[in-house]
Design a protein around this motif. Structure first.
Motif, short mmCIF file in Angstrom:
data_model
loop_
_atom_site.label_atom_id
_atom_site.label_comp_id
_atom_site.label_asym_id
_atom_site.label_seq_id
_atom_site.Cartn_x
_atom_site.Cartn_y
_atom_site.Cartn_z
N LYS A 340 47.51 28.11 42.52
CA LYS A 340 47.64 29.53 43.34
C LYS A 340 46.20 30.16 42.95
CE LYS A 340 47.07 32.27 38.45
NZ LYS A 340 47.74 33.48 38.00
N LEU A 341 45.84 31.16 44.05
CA LEU A 341 44.97 31.99 44.30
C LEU A 341 44.64 33.68 44.27
CD1 LEU A 341 44.09 30.17 47.44
CD2 LEU A 341 42.56 29.61 45.10
N ASP A 342 43.73 33.83 43.63
CA ASP A 342 43.42 35.35 43.58
C ASP A 342 42.72 35.75 44.71
OD1 ASP A 342 45.28 35.83 41.25
OD2 ASP A 342 44.27 34.48 39.75
N VAL A 343 41.82 35.06 44.67
CA VAL A 343 40.18 35.89 45.72
C VAL A 343 39.96 35.00 46.28
CG1 VAL A 343 38.39 37.16 45.68
CG2 VAL A 343 39.93 37.46 43.57
N VAL A 344 40.09 35.11 47.80
CA VAL A 344 38.88 34.24 48.72
C VAL A 344 37.54 34.49 49.64
CG1 VAL A 344 39.15 32.94 51.03
CG2 VAL A 344 40.98 33.19 49.19
N PHE A 345 36.85 33.70 49.03
CA PHE A 345 35.18 34.18 49.54
C PHE A 345 34.67 33.42 50.32
CE2 PHE A 345 30.71 33.51 48.68
CZ PHE A 345 30.25 34.62 49.60
N GLN A 419 33.24 39.42 42.09
CA GLN A 419 33.38 38.91 41.43
C GLN A 419 34.62 39.08 41.45
OE1 GLN A 419 31.08 41.00 38.48
NE2 GLN A 419 32.89 41.33 37.24
N LEU A 420 34.75 37.56 40.42
CA LEU A 420 36.20 36.82 39.75
C LEU A 420 36.82 38.06 38.32
CD1 LEU A 420 36.85 33.12 41.01
CD2 LEU A 420 37.69 34.97 42.19
N TYR A 425 41.72 33.35 40.24
CA TYR A 425 41.48 31.34 40.38
C TYR A 425 40.87 32.27 41.66
CZ TYR A 425 44.13 29.05 37.30
OH TYR A 425 44.28 28.08 35.86
N GLY A 426 39.80 31.72 42.50
CA GLY A 426 39.48 32.01 43.98
C GLY A 426 38.61 30.94 44.08
N GLY A 439 31.92 35.43 38.05
CA GLY A 439 32.24 36.21 37.48
C GLY A 439 33.07 36.23 35.92
N LYS A 440 32.58 36.68 35.14
CA LYS A 440 32.88 36.44 33.38
C LYS A 440 34.06 35.22 33.41
CE LYS A 440 32.08 37.01 28.63
NZ LYS A 440 31.48 37.66 27.54
N GLY A 441 34.77 34.45 32.88
CA GLY A 441 36.19 34.06 33.45
C GLY A 441 36.55 33.71 34.29
#
Length: 476
Positions: A340-345, A419-420, A425-426, A439-441
């Motif tokens: 799974k993902l939360d962010v895409v950069f 940042q994450l 997850y990114g 990003g921290k964590g």
């Protein structure tokens, strides 16, 4: 006695040694010094304290990239450290007479993007910058590497640097890449093969049919991450592709000087019979899209692969693997695809160029990003941004539900809120997946623009070969 055949690295080195004593570092002349706002302040302070000047301001070029926000440029900068760094570099450049590509400059951007696009980066040069990924410029057949703060001060004051001659490492990529396999997959596959320390003390020279078939922007991606394999730098010998890219650019030689330069550059490639200290051969036909699963760029597998277990790695690497999987919250033996993902950069000095924007847009066109997913698309320079908008790529990204930003380093180094969040997850087209890097964590999977864009559509790590791209998204 005839001279022994020399490699590209040796030719550039020999042409720039000012002085050399047995057992001691050589004094190396530096052709181009690139400066940004994060690593340079202490160096300028050192010059003031010694009453020194910049010896050759015309061979020094500065830009703002790391600390600059990628949101609306008219808004105030809320990160106080970033604001101070941006003010300070502008003042330093004004005081010491250094050309500066600042906040409102149309040629501003990530230092390793604007150097090539302005024609500042040229074959046969020695190039340094206070940044690890200076190796990017090696794509042009330049010896380019990162330096520390005290070294920045030395180059500013003397236009020279103390260096020990590196060893040579030939990386030969044969065959022909699958259309969904690109430059990022080449370098991630290499680092997965040799490890993050495999190139220590060496300079990679990338050769082979698969390398020759790459565009200049793709070669920059490969060289950019040489440092992640432990190498001091990475190079590709200049050829017709190189010359075609450089011709007509602002700071490239013009007229008769261009013809003379090309004649010199043609003499740079490694001579037949030259020997390397190390070498490796990789079959490009067998490469697939790559994704990292751990906390360094060497922890990478094919997108169809499974996360390794302790039994899959050398005994000395097992503890590091266990720590990485614990941090990433991943289970050994499970497929990397589908995570799974939360962010895409999509961006950075690795994959923030116009070809990267086109590749990502070719996948996203006609699709929409997965619900709840944040997608940031950050061009590597204002020129890339302008070109992308001319081609309508920004409209593709916005229609898909992605954020289209101003140029800068952005989420690569978790600047200005890009940042994450802890535990997120990114998937990122940048160059480092260290703990806390974005990003921290935060938990980062490194991948190509094609893989990142495909994953944006599904919301999970996805093989780009399963998503149909739109060939119409290309240069106009």
């Amino acid at each position: 006695m005839a001279e022994r055949p020399r490699t590209l690295v040796e030719k550039i080195w020999d042409a720039h040694v000012v002085s050399s004593e047995p057992g001691a570092p050589s004094i190396l002349a530096i052709d181009l010094h690139l400066v940004h706002e994060v690593t340079s302040p202490q160096a300028f302070t050192g010059l003031r304290e010694r009453g020194a000047k910049v010896r050759k301001p015309g061979q020094t070029v500065a830009t703002a990239d790391h600390s600059i926000p990628t949101t609306d440029p008219s808004l105030p900068i809320t990160d106080e450290l970033a604001r101070k760094q941006l003010v300070q570099i502008e003042e330093n450049c004004r005081e010491f007479g250094i050309p500066f590509h600042g906040k409102d400059c149309p040629t501003r951007g990530i230092v390793h993007v604007i150097g090539p696009e302005l024609g500042l980066t040229q074959p046969g040069m020695t190039i340094v910058c206070g940044d690890s990924h200076t190796a990017t410029h090696g794509a042009f057949g330049a010896l380019a590497f990162g330096i520390g703060t005290s070294e920045i001060e030395m180059v500013l004051a003397t236009q020279t640097l103390l260096q020990r001659k590196p060893k040579t490492f030939r990386v030969q990529i044969d065959g022909r890449l699958h259309p969904s396999v690109g430059a990022k997959d080449i370098i991630l596959a290499l680092i997965a093969r040799i490890g993050v320390g495999g190139g220590t003390g060496h300079v990679f020279e990338f050769t082979g049919d698969a390398i020759r078939a790459l565009s200049m922007e793709e070669r920059m991606t490969v060289c950019n991450m040489s440092i992640e394999g432990g190498a001091r730098a990475g190079l590709v010998a200049p050829d017709e592709t190189t010359f075609a890219y450089l011709k007509g650019r602002k700071f490239a030689p013009q007229g008769a000087a261009w013809d003379e330069a090309v004649a010199r550059w043609r003499k740079l490639p490694t001579e037949e019979g030259a020997t390397y200290d190390k070498s490796i051969v990789i079959d490009g036909d067998k490469l697939e899209p790559m994704v990292t699963y751990g906390t360094n760029p060497g922890m990478g597998i094919g997108v169809t692969g499974r996360i390794p277990s302790a039994a899959d790695v050398e005994p000395g690497d097992r503890e590091e693997l266990e720590r990485a999987l614990a941090y990433m919250g991943l289970e050994a033996g499970k497929s990397i695809a589908g995570q799974k993902l939360d962010v895409v950069f999509i961006g950075s000095c690795t994959n923030g160029r116009i070809e990267d924007m086109r590749a990502a847009a070719s996948v996203l066109k006609g699709h929409h990003v997965a619900p709840g997913l944040r997608v940031l698309v950050v061009p590597g320079s204002q020129q890339v941004k302008k070109q992308a908008e001319t081609e309508g790529l920004d409209s593709v990204f916005r229609a898909a539900g992605a954020e289209w930003r101003e140029s800068g380093c952005s989420m690569c180094i978790a600047m200005n809120g890009d940042q994450l969040e802890p535990g997120q997850y990114g998937i990122s087209t940048s160059n480092r997946n260290f703990q806390g890097r974005q990003g921290k964590g935060g938990r980062t999977f490194l991948a190509s623009p094609l893989t990142a864009a495909a994953s944006a559509i599904t919301g999970v790590v996805t093989d780009p070969r399963t998503v149909t791209a739109t060939p119409a998204v290309e240069a106009h």
